[in-house]
Enzyme design. Structure first.
Site, mmCIF file in Angstrom:
data_model
loop_
_atom_site.group_PDB
_atom_site.id
_atom_site.type_symbol
_atom_site.label_atom_id
_atom_site.label_comp_id
_atom_site.label_asym_id
_atom_site.label_seq_id
_atom_site.Cartn_x
_atom_site.Cartn_y
_atom_site.Cartn_z
ATOM 1 N N PHE A 3 0.828 -1.210 0.000
ATOM 2 C CA PHE A 3 0.000 0.000 0.000
ATOM 3 C C PHE A 3 0.860 1.257 0.000
ATOM 4 O O PHE A 3 0.672 2.154 0.814
ATOM 5 C CB PHE A 3 -0.977 0.005 1.185
ATOM 6 N N HIS A 4 1.808 1.306 -0.930
ATOM 7 C CA HIS A 4 2.658 2.482 -1.075
ATOM 8 C C HIS A 4 3.315 2.476 -2.458
ATOM 9 O O HIS A 4 3.243 1.496 -3.181
ATOM 10 C CB HIS A 4 3.735 2.526 0.022
ATOM 11 N N ALA A 5 3.933 3.594 -2.765
ATOM 12 C CA ALA A 5 4.765 3.737 -3.963
ATOM 13 C C ALA A 5 6.061 4.401 -3.522
ATOM 14 O O ALA A 5 6.167 4.877 -2.388
ATOM 15 C CB ALA A 5 4.063 4.592 -5.019
#
Length: 136
Positions: free
Chosen positions: A53-55
């Protein structure tokens, strides 16, 4: 994954082996397309748990499922696709602004991540709306 350009690629690793077993050597700028600065791995993840749940803004990574399997949702801000990692002789290369979510971990999954930089919290985008804004 054809619409994700070079920012997302599956890499097939060269397997060496004989009747004793198999070996894969991961070398910087040869089998891994960057200088490896950090290695970590995820294990003992429950099958119903989702991670990621990230970039990242600049970090390059190669994800390798060295045991078991998991799925990776990748999103470039315009399109999404899911990649199954279930072989230790294949890695998923990610660079730049690619949102990732890992899920469907098998009971024995070990997901190893090779990273181009040391941990830097300022490189993370942890809010999806902020990610979409940076992609525009």
């Amino acid at each position: 994954m054809k619409n994700f350009s070079r920012a997302v690629q599956l890499i097939d690793f060269n397997v060496k082996g004989d009747d004793r077993g198999s070996l894969i050597s991961l070398e910087r700028n040869i089998s891994i397309p960057f200088d490896i600065q950090r290695v970590y791995y995820i294990f003992d993840t429950k099958t119903d748990v989702k991670r990621g749940f990230h970039a990242h803004r600049n970090l390059k990574q190669v994800l390798v499922c060295v045991n078991g399997s998991c799925q990776i949702l990748i999103d470039n801000g315009k399109e999404k696709t899911t990649v199954l990692l279930d072989s230790p002789n294949q890695g998923l290369y990610l660079e730049g602004l690619i949102w990732r979510e890992m899920f469907a971990f098998s009971e024995n999954c070990v997901l190893m991540v090779l990273a181009s930089e040391l941990y830097d919290e300022s490189d993370y985008i942890r809010n999806y709306e902020d990610f979409i804004k940076e992609c525009q």
